[in-house]
Structures are given as C-alpha cells and as structure tokens.
Design an enzyme around this catalytic site. Structure first.
Site, PDB file in Angstrom:
ATOM      1  N   GLU A 298     -51.053 -93.825  74.547  1.00 15.52           N
ATOM      2  CA  GLU A 298     -51.985 -93.453  75.605  1.00 15.52           C
ATOM      3  C   GLU A 298     -53.003 -92.368  75.241  1.00 15.52           C
ATOM      4  O   GLU A 298     -54.159 -92.456  75.660  1.00 15.52           O
ATOM      5  CB  GLU A 298     -51.196 -93.002  76.836  1.00 15.52           C
TER       6      GLU A 298
ATOM      7  N   ARG B   7     -49.397 -87.481  87.821  1.00 18.18           N
ATOM      8  CA  ARG B   7     -49.810 -87.236  86.435  1.00 18.18           C
ATOM      9  C   ARG B   7     -51.289 -86.877  86.353  1.00 18.18           C
ATOM     10  O   ARG B   7     -51.710 -86.172  85.428  1.00 18.18           O
ATOM     11  CB  ARG B   7     -49.494 -88.440  85.541  1.00 18.18           C
TER      12      ARG B   7
END
Length: 774
Positions: free
Chosen positions: A722, A319
């Site tokens: 997030e 990621r």
C-alpha cells in the site's frame, strides 16, 4: 570437507512464479477451470431505484425465460439474509422490502448458460414507492448526517487554544474523489455441492475465511461444512476483501438448492455498479502555524461517503485519521471522522484503506502554508518532519521510533536533482505564456498492521515428502503481488533448496483455518513468519534425528545448496529426508504467528496500532497547457523503503504499479452519478484508468537498500503493497505549482481530486479571475 557456497535465495530478484504462465495464457483463474457436467450459471437482478419501497415484484417473465432453471429470492436463504462483515446486519443478500441504492441486488436467476441468466435478469418488473435519496457527502450533511457506524476522534494537546494563539491561521475544504478497483479479473465464484451440508466454493477473494463464514451463515450450516479455495486472483486491491461475499453466497445457495455446480460472473458494468469503491471524502481543516512554517495546531473533520451500509467504513475512516499527519509532527491536534450514510453502493477497502485520503490532507496543509509564506513547500515539509528523539508522538499517542524520512528525502532531493530542476521550472514559467511547469517532492510515512488487532495473525502448512519435495500452503492470497513467491523463497532458504523444489498450493480454508484477509500490506509479514515457524518446527525435529548420524553435535546441522551437512557428513537433501522418514520423523508442520507489541483502544483514541512504519518519497514534474487544462507527467523519481527486500524485482514492480494506480486515482479516475442514483462511469468507455502511455516517460524507482527493519519482521523486510500508492501525491502538488504560476504563486490553487484537465482549466480561470490577470 569443503562446504558448498551459500547463496540466500531470499533478498534475490526472482521472476514471479506465475509470470510465464500469465504471458502464455495458461495461468488458471476460476473462469478457466473445467466445469463439472451439469454446471449452471447465475446472474443478479439489480434495482433501478436509489431509495424506495418495493411495492410489487413480478418474476414471471424471468422464470419463464429460455434456459432458466430457477429464481433465487430471500425465501431461498436458509440462514439470515445478511452479509455484513461487521455484524451490524445492515447488508442484505437480496433486498426484499426496501432498496437503498441503484444497482442493489434484489434476486438471482440461474440458467443453463450465463447468457441466458443475464438476459432473463433484465425481464423483471418491479414497482417502487420512491423515497428521498442522498448521493453525496454534501447531501447527507444537509439531510441529517446519518452515520453508518460510530465515528472516531483522535486528540492530543489543546488545538482550540493553540489555533486561537497561532501567528497565522487558515481554513478551507478539500474534496477527495473515490476510485473503482477495476481489477483485471472481475468478481467470480464457483460453488460445487457435496454430500450432507458440504459445499466447495472457488471464490476470487482476498479473505477466504470470511467467505467461508458468510456462506455457512447464509446456508445455516457450520463453518466446517464449507471449504473455500483460491489459487490466484486477477487483481484485488481491496475490492475482493468483503465484496466477494455476495457472489460466493449466491453461488452456494444455488448449488445447494439445485444440487448442481453454479458459477456467477457479472459483466464489468454490473460489477462496477454493484460493488463498493474507494471512499470519497470532504475534509474541513483549520491550521495554525508560525512565521517559519512550523505547524502549531490542526483541527480537521473527515466526512466520508460510505454508502448504504457500514461494510468496512469504520476502520477505513479511522485509518484516514491515523494518516492525516503523514510524516509531520502535529503539536496540538483534533481529528474527527464522519462516516455518512448515502444511497450509493457501500464503499469498501481499497489499497491504502483510508490512509491515502489522510495523507492528501497532510500534503494540502503543507502546500497551504508554503503559499501563504511564499516558500518552497519542501522547506515547509522538512521543518515539520517528525523528530527522532523528540517531536515524535502521533495524534494517536504512538511514539515514532523508526523514523528515516529525513534521510529518504535528503537522498532523493540530491539524486533527482530537485533544486536545480525547480529553479529551471521557475525560470521556464517566467517566459512561457502557454505551457506551465510544476515540480514537487512529497514524503510518505505509512503504518503497518491491521488496526483491528486480532487480524494480526497467520497460519501456514508445510509438508516435506519422502523424495525431498516440499508443498507450501499459507493463509495469504495471491493477487499478482508476488506473495506466494516470497513465502516460497523463505521456505527454500530455510532448507537450502532451489525455488523449483517448493510447490505453492491454492489457499484453502481446509488447510489453514481462520485466516486474516490479505490486506493492510501485511501478507508477507504475517504469512512469511508463519511459514518460518513451520520450517523451524520441522528443522528442530530433524536436528534431533541428526544426532544419530554424526559424532558431532546436532547444532552443526546446515542446509546448503540442496545438501544437508551433519557434522562431518554430507547428505543430499532428498536422501536425508528419506532417512528421517524411515526413522519416523514427522515431516509436516502447521506454523503460526501473531504480531507482537501492538494494541489499540478505540474509545480513548490511543495505543500502538502499528508495528512499524514504511517510508518513501517521490518527485514528480509536470507540464500543463493553460489553454485546455491538459497536462503531461514528464518525469517521476522515487526512493522507497522496503526494509531489506525479500525480492527487489517484485518490490520495485509493486512500487511502480502502486504509483501509477495512485496517479490514476488522483488525476483521471472520476466516479460520476446521475441525479437519479445511477452510476454513469461504469465501464472503460466512461471511466479512465491509466494506460501504458500515461506512465511517465522518465520513471526512476530505487529502493533504500541501506534500510533494514528494526522490528522483528521476516528477514528484516517491510511491507510494500500500500505505501507506494501515496507517492503519487507529488503529482497533485506539481500540478498545483504549475497552476499557481499563472498568478506568480500568490495563492494556493486548492485543487480537488481527481485533478482532471477540466479541473485544471477551472482552477486556472478562477485564479486569473480572482487576481485580475488574463
């Protein structure tokens, strides 16, 4: 017949369901639960060697200590001695032959009281044959660069050729520090044995189904013998996605061995020593760009300190690559990950899951170009934003179809008065010798979905009782983020009821099975849609039943303000439900949802791993003292995209909290290891999280209220957990501007994170020495 006025409880600011209880001290956490008679307490014995072979271990004094009932070792584990979440069999419950980091569990002790267990654990005598250890990325690279898992490469275009042909080219290294989760409630598990193979485990976990699997694995039983429950956590931030496994397993092993309830709760120090952190990275980058500041090519390698085992380092480092573009189009790009094995605790999930580290590179890249061309970094950012019709393919070959970053940034630039304030900062720095100021506006584009496609599923269970009250259960976990409240709002809205009629129950593996972790900012998206599906099933049955109650078509059935409108008739909801029960209508449903239209081929480095993107931008203004390196964050302005917010008050709280947590990671939270492998920053006395006094005195947070998710998400909302964390990158860029002002912005300061006052002072000194100024 006049209809009651409709008021949709979704999209409304409703107070968190636990807020009053938390303030009053009566919200129940695991350590508050009443303990059954005979409950005993476990504690872990931790290694005091970073890497070595256990030559001998003397547990005699431990076993003989006051109150000790038994000592747990590898011999007490019926199943495999492993809690690796990825199935690589590289993470033992108790190390028995080789220890791989300072603080690794090597045994457990169970006593009548927690204090007795804690004191007894310190009495062990272990002899080690010390082996070479490597603690940092640099040390790992210098000693073979062993990997914990398979690396990833993302590639589009010919970056090598484009770099060679670029009018401008620069390369450097960015060092990014880690971060401890520092959840308010530490790790804890409480296991209660049942008959046969059964065990009930209360675990402070973001992933109850994984805890269920790990406990069953260690006990050598089937998953159906293990029930895991969690009503609420006192914070998680990713630190309870896999790290809770160890504590639940130890408690369960002890409970089944003794046939007594067992609780385990480490001290804060041991919690910090024995559990994983946010990954720190060393990123080498090479950028090519033209005279206008447009990026032509990028090559970057992300080397990460992963620790002694894989844990989630594979997907975390993946990621990081996914977000190395942030909001910028990269015409030719090659990105590689290097998940390095080190003799430290295995790093793990943390809010953003590698994405924030990737975004930091993107912002450093923009900063480098701006200083090289002597332009406002915002001008370079705008020049490189993804397009809407073209220049919209990511390094992993996904088309960006929902791009709103241009509008977000343009609106924030105006509302924050960025241009006038930047001019004022420049003017101030010309005349102020000691106090220098900086300002920066940075964007965020964050992909939403688990990149492990199979995790993008959820379940929910809804019961309507004869009195019209509703009980709600779903696979998500509540850790303070307001997930339970949002799901309850959805259910209340579907049935036209006040939120008080919806009873939220503890997440439990015997109610909703095979759940995914509450992570990847997907909690509301997945579980909200699953709950909606359950509601729709029940409403479809009620619609069939309602045909018998009115001469009109069942399609006119409405749920409004506690009433059910059936054609020309009106019923109180409770009365309507009672009639449905008497007619033998099923008033319970298990809902399910899986995210559509996503796929990912890791071998090719191509696919559509994200269902959509969330966007945001922030402006931070800072002031530094050039004599000491100390600084203040004086003002922050944020505009963030949450789609059509399910609960604006909750979402704004998430944005504020995410920003402050990101600010702490990037400025004050520094992890320090001794040369022998000991973690030195293992308590609030040595590890500085932000205080209330660190919150910017001017802190303006607004939602992009015009935004509505174009994808088929729950009520057109977007994830909010997030993405806001990386809004704090504007603080780093503002500090960089303030530092650069001492040499009239002639060079990029290249600040590594965390940007502590010491690092600011060193950067000031380095710039002044290199320029010959004083």
């Amino acid at each position: 017949m006049s209809s009651p006025k409709k008021h949709d409880i979704v999209h409304s600011s409703i107070i968190h369901d636990s807020a009053a209880k938390q303030v009053a001290g009566c919200a129940e956490y695991i350590d508050d639960m009443a303990e059954p008679a005979g409950t005993c307490h476990a504690y872990l014995g931790l290694s005091e060697c970073a890497h070595g072979t256990i030559k001998s271990i003397d547990l005699g004094a431990v076993a003989a200590a006051n109150g000790v009932i038994c000592v747990l070792t590898e011999a007490d584990i019926v199943g495999p001695n492993d809690i690796s979440p990825t199935g690589l069999k590289d993470e033992p419950i108790f190390a028995s032959k080789i220890v791989s980091f300072f603080g690794q569990p090597i045994f457990g002790v169970i006593a009548e009281t927690r204090d007795q267990a804690r004191r007894a654990a310190k009495l062990v005598k272990v002899k080690y044959e010390v082996l070479p250890h490597h603690l940092s990325v640099e040390a790992a690279l210098e000693n073979g660069a062993e990997l914990v898992t398979k690396p990833l490469t993302l590639k589009r275009g010919d970056s090598t050729t484009e770099l060679a042909n670029a009018p401008h080219r620069l390369s450097s290294t960015l060092e990014i520090g880690g971060q401890d989760h520092f959840y308010l409630e530490g790790q804890i598990a409480f296991a209660i044995p049942g008959e046969d193979d059964d065990v009930l485990v209360y675990s402070s976990t973001q992933h109850p189904s994984e805890v269920q699997h790990m406990v069953a694995h260690a006990l050598g039983v089937k998953n159906n013998a293990v029930t895991v429950k969690i009503r609420r956590m006192g914070g998680g931030f990713g630190g309870k996605e896999t790290q809770s496994n160890l504590f639940a397993v130890v408690a369960a092993i002890g409970a089944k061995k003794l046939d007594r309830a067992v609780k385990i709760r480490p001290d804060r120090d041991d919690d910090m020593v024995a559990t994983g952190k946010r990954h720190d990275f060393v990123v080498d980058y090479d950028i090519g760009f033209d005279d206008t500041g447009k990026i032509l090519a990028l090559e970057a390698n992300f080397a990460a300190r992963c620790g002694f085992s894989a844990d989630l380092s594979g997907p975390v480092t993946d990621r990081a690559l996914f977000h190395a573009d942030n909001a910028y189009y990269l015409p030719a790009v090659t990105l590689t990950s290097q998940p390095l094995k080190t003799n430290t605790v295995s790093n793990t999930a943390f809010r953003g899951f590698g994405g924030p580290q990737g975004i930091l590179l993107a912002e450093r890249m923009i900063e480098e170009i701006a200083y090289a061309l002597k332009k406002d970094p915002l001008e370079i950012r705008k020049a490189n934003f993804y397009g809407t019709k073209s220049n919209n393919i990511t390094p992993y070959h996904q088309e960006v179809t929902d791009n709103i970053i241009h509008r977000i940034v343009d609106e924030l630039e105006i509302s924050s008065d960025y241009q006038a304030r930047r001019a004022a900062v420049l003017a101030h720095n010309k005349t102020s010798a000691i106090i220098k100021r900086g300002i920066a506006l940075t964007p965020v584009k964050f992909g939403i979905s688990f990149t492990a496609t199979w995790y993008n599923q959820a379940g929910a269970l809804i019961h309507i009782y004869q009195d019209g009250s509703i009980q709600l259960n779903h696979g998500g976990t509540e850790m303070g983020q307001g997930l339970n409240l949002k799901i309850a709002q959805i259910v209340a809205s579907e049935f036209g009821l006040p939120i008080s009629e919806i009873k939220i129950t503890a997440t439990a593996t015997d109610k909703v099975p095979n759940t995914s972790a509450t992570a990847a900012s997907s909690g509301s998206d997945l579980n909200g849609m699953a709950a909606l599906n359950a509601c729709q099933q029940i409403k479809a049955r009620l619609a069939e039943f309602a045909i018998n109650l009115s001469s009109e078509k069942a399609g006119s059935l409405e749920y409004v303000q506690g009433e059910v409108l059936v054609g020309d008739k009106r019923f109180a909801f409770a009365d309507f439900i009672k009639q449905a029960y008497m007619a033998r209508v099923q008033l319970s449903a298990a809902g399910f949802y899986k995210t559509p239209d996503i796929h990912w081929d890791r071998e090719k480095g191509q696919g559509r791993p994200f269902f959509y993107y969330a966007y945001g931008a922030s402006v931070s203004e800072v002031a530094i003292d050039t004599l000491t390196g100390e600084y203040r964050i004086e003002r922050v302005d944020i505009l963030h995209d949450v789609g059509k917010s399910l609960n604006p008050a909750i979402d704004i709280g998430q944005i504020e909290g995410g920003f402050v947590q990101g600010m702490g990671w990037l400025t004050s939270e520094e992890l320090v290891w001794h040369a022998d492998g000991r973690l030195l920053s293992h308590a609030p006395s040595t590890y500085k999280i932000p205080l209330a006094s660190d919150v910017p005195p001017i802190f303006n947070v607004n939602l992009a209220e015009w935004s509505s998710n174009p994808e088929r998400t729950i009520r057109r909302s977007k994830a909010v957990g997030e993405p806001p964390l990386m809004l704090a990158s504007s603080v780093v860029e503002a500090l960089s501007m303030a530092v650069a002002s001492v040499v009239d912005y002639e060079s990029c300061p290249r600040l590594n994170t965390p940007v502590t006052p010491e690092r600011v002072l060193l950067a000031l000194t380095d710039l002044q020495n290199s320029s010959g100024s004083s």
